[in-house]
Design an enzyme around this catalytic site. Structure first.
Site, PDB file in Angstrom:
ATOM      1  N   GLY A 347       0.816  -1.200   0.000  1.00  0.00           N
ATOM      2  CA  GLY A 347       0.000   0.000   0.000  1.00  0.00           C
ATOM      3  C   GLY A 347       0.851   1.252   0.000  1.00  0.00           C
ATOM      4  N   SER A 348       0.339   2.309   0.614  1.00  0.00           N
ATOM      5  CA  SER A 348       0.919   3.652   0.465  1.00  0.00           C
ATOM      6  C   SER A 348       2.321   3.793   1.028  1.00  0.00           C
ATOM      7  CB  SER A 348      -0.002   4.684   1.114  1.00  0.00           C
ATOM      8  OG  SER A 348      -1.243   4.723   0.442  1.00  0.00           O
ATOM      9  N   VAL A 349       2.781   2.875   1.874  1.00  0.00           N
ATOM     10  CA  VAL A 349       4.144   2.991   2.387  1.00  0.00           C
ATOM     11  C   VAL A 349       5.153   2.933   1.242  1.00  0.00           C
ATOM     12  CG1 VAL A 349       4.632   0.539   2.774  1.00  0.00           C
ATOM     13  CG2 VAL A 349       5.561   2.236   4.361  1.00  0.00           C
ATOM     14  N   LYS A 351       4.807   4.501  -1.505  1.00  0.00           N
ATOM     15  CA  LYS A 351       4.792   5.769  -2.235  1.00  0.00           C
ATOM     16  C   LYS A 351       6.117   6.515  -2.132  1.00  0.00           C
ATOM     17  CE  LYS A 351      -0.211   6.439  -1.984  1.00  0.00           C
ATOM     18  NZ  LYS A 351      -1.336   7.153  -1.322  1.00  0.00           N
TER      19      LYS A 351
END
Length: 637
Positions: A347-349, A351
């Site tokens: 997920g967003s980690v 990014k």
């Protein structure tokens, strides 16, 4: 009757008397003596020949067969035994023992010989009432009384009465084995060793488990060997080289005569392993992770603490572990190490990849504003932000601090897939970290030729690719270390039997990005822990630690529903990666929670777990507080 001279008189019974002349008698006597003399001579000759033959045979034996016969006789009264080498210990970075070996003895009994001997005794002494059964009962009772914590009398009797010619009994201390064998000559023993893990479950997934192995046909290989963890992965370093010894045995038995041992080749002990782990930190990480997994009702979880500069692993934990001192409770699942073997969609980690590529390319700065709608179309798929909003102006820092999916994809379009994939590769995703543990996964990045229209709508926001928690933390270690990713490692050095310390080869280092870009991204990620109203609030204010600047990133990755094969709206990977402190990085912490209940407070974020871990690290290592607090920046306009 006169005139009849020379006529012999008849004897009684009319038996004529045979007469010989004197000359005839002399002739016969001489012949007899001569024959006796001939026989005597022949006898002497024969005897002489026999003695000569015997002498020649003796000379032949002494000259040509003495060595072979002596060797044969020696074999009849001596035995060659293999001497297992002492297995090396495993210690933490401060010298605390995590695994070591103790000498033991494995009791055994030759059931066939014992039955034969006591059956014969019972036949010859029926009045005694003693037989195999009574003897087995006596021995079993005595052994059970000596080691009541190890075995029961019934268990031993079952072993004595099994349908076999030979059986092992139990493993005991050397002094106990000596006592039992001396008391009951039927009981023999083998020299063995046992692995002891003083911390029990502590770091068990890392250290692993070793036990005595005898499956090899080569008896010299019978020793402690690893089954999991470092015990398995570094078995050759730990096991050492077995030796050989000659011993004299009592005639007809395998009983060694004390004091007759002679070394042919002494056993060479194995090397010790010095780990990068700090046992105290490991304990705290295991405890806090397990408690948090229970609190949010997650299926599982893993976490890692890395040295921000060297990549050394200070702690590596999974919520599920095992006690290697209790072999009966071992299971394949518990002995695994998901922190290195189980990749997930982060997920967003992830990014941080997009952030690095965007800043490095120069297409934006942290203050650049982008008009970000609440949703956008990518091929046949619509991507939404985690909260509803209309088109708003986000700074680049705000896009990552508030974790806007749409804003991240807008930046990815500016970066382009080729540049993006180049940065993915430099961060090491899709490659093993070479941490030095068995079963490590490389994660997964889809090859360009397999991309669909929505692939580039997933990768920049941490979906459609997978990584382990160690790989995830390693990305942030590169950011904390001025853009240089150092391969994480778990073994610090090898200690040879002579005490010489041999450091492990230096880990490989990769320049992921330039120092300026890394520092810029790190400063941007400090806004993640900001608190305040909507325009200032990051996604992880609970990760903030008073007195310290914290840089980090939250993540919520959708899991695939195993029943439908599509992304689930209920099952998630909850992740967090943080740097402590951001201004002078000392540690990087990576956390993964597997499918927690996101409706429970704390279930939708691992920020508060990071706060707990960071607080402990700051106190334990007396990390100086930051000189100044992070500037408070506006994220949305």
């Amino acid at each position: 009757m006169p005139g009849q001279r020379g006529v012999p008189r008849a004897r009684a019974g009319n038996v004529p008397h045979r007469t010989y002349s004197v000359r005839a008698r002399r002739k016969r006597s001489a012949t007899t003596v001569r024959n006796n003399r001939n026989r005597f001579v022949v006898g002497r000759i024969v005897l002489t020949l026999v003695l000569v033959a015997a002498g020649l045979k003796l000379v032949h034996i002494q000259a040509f067969e003495a060595s072979a016969l002596s060797e044969r006789a020696e074999r009849q009264r001596t035995t060659i035994i293999d001497i297992p080498a002492e297995r090396g210990s495993i210690v933490d970075r401060n010298g605390a023992e995590l695994a070591f070996s103790v000498e033991t003895r494995k009791l055994w009994v030759n059931l066939r010989q014992m039955r034969q001997a006591w059956d014969e005794y019972a036949r010859e002494h029926p009045e005694s009432g003693e037989n195999f059964d009574t003897r087995a009962d006596e021995i079993a009772g005595y052994i059970a009384s000596r080691v009541p914590d190890l075995v029961t009398k019934k268990e031993l009797l079952d072993a004595f009465h099994k349908d076999a010619s030979f059986t092992y009994l139990i493993e005991v201390e050397p002094s106990v084995a000596e006592e039992i064998s001396k008391r009951y000559h039927e009981i023999g023993y083998e020299k063995r060793a046992k692995r002891v893990y003083p911390g029990g479950e502590l770091a068990a997934n890392v250290v692993g488990y070793a036990n005595w192995r005898t499956e090899s046909e080569d008896v010299s290989e019978h020793n402690l060997h690893g089954l999991s963890g470092l015990e398995y992965y570094r078995d050759e370093d730990l096991v050492g080289t077995p030796g050989r010894q000659i011993v004299d045995t009592e005639q007809g038995t395998d009983v060694v005569i004390p004091g007759t041992e002679r070394d042919m080749r002494p056993a060479a002990p194995g090397s010790d392993l010095e780990l990068t782990i700090d046992s105290d930190v490991q304990y705290e990480l295991e405890r806090s992770l397990a408690d948090y997994v229970d609190k949010v009702d997650a299926k599982g979880g893993s976490a890692v603490i890395l040295d921000a500069k060297t990549g050394e692993v200070y702690a590596l934990a999974n919520n599920k572990t095992f006690d290697p001192n209790d072999p009966a409770a071992l299971s394949t699942e518990a002995m695994g190490n998901p922190a290195v073997s189980t990749p997930f969609e982060p997920g967003s980690v992830a990014k941080v990849i997009t952030a690095t590529a965007a800043i490095e390319s120069g297409i934006v700065t942290p203050e650049t504003k982008l008009a970000v709608p609440g949703a956008m179309k990518v091929a046949d798929h619509t991507v939404h932000d985690a909260w509803s909003h209309g088109t708003q102006d986000f700074t680049v820092t705000g896009i990552f601090a508030k974790s806007s999916n749409v804003g991240t994809l807008l930046l990815a379009e500016k970066i382009g897939p080729d540049r993006f994939m180049d940065v993915v590769d430099r961060f090491g995703i899709g490659h093993r970290t070479n941490i030095g543990l068995p079963g490590e996964s490389a994660g997964y990045v889809p090859p360009r030729e397999q991309w669909s229209g929505t692939t580039f709508g997933n990768l920049p926001i941490g979906q459609g690719l997978s990584m382990t928690v160690v790989q995830m933390a390693s990305m942030y270690q590169a950011i904390a270390n001025g853009g240089v990713r150092v391969e994480p490692r778990i073994v610090k050095a090898k200690i040879a039997p002579n005490g010489r310390r041999i450091p492990e080869p230096a880990p490989a280092a990769t320049r992921v990005t330039d120092a300026k870009t890394a520092d810029t991204v790190k400063e941007m990620l400090c806004a993640t822990t900001q608190d305040g109203d909507y325009y200032y609030n990051g996604t992880a204010p609970d990760a903030a630690l008073e007195g310290y600047r914290i840089a980090g990133k939250t993540g919520t990755g959708q899991q695939v529903n195993p029943k439908t094969g599509a992304y689930s709206n209920r099952l998630h990977n909850i992740t967090f990666a943080g740097i402590l402190p951001a201004d002078e990085p000392r540690f990087v912490v990576g956390i993964w929670l597997d499918a927690p209940d996101t409706t429970i407070p704390g279930g939708g974020s691992a920020a508060s777990l990071f706060h707990e871990i960071a607080s402990y690290l700051a106190q334990r290592y007396n990390i100086p507080v930051s000189d100044q607090s992070a500037p408070r920046v506006r994220l949305v306009y």
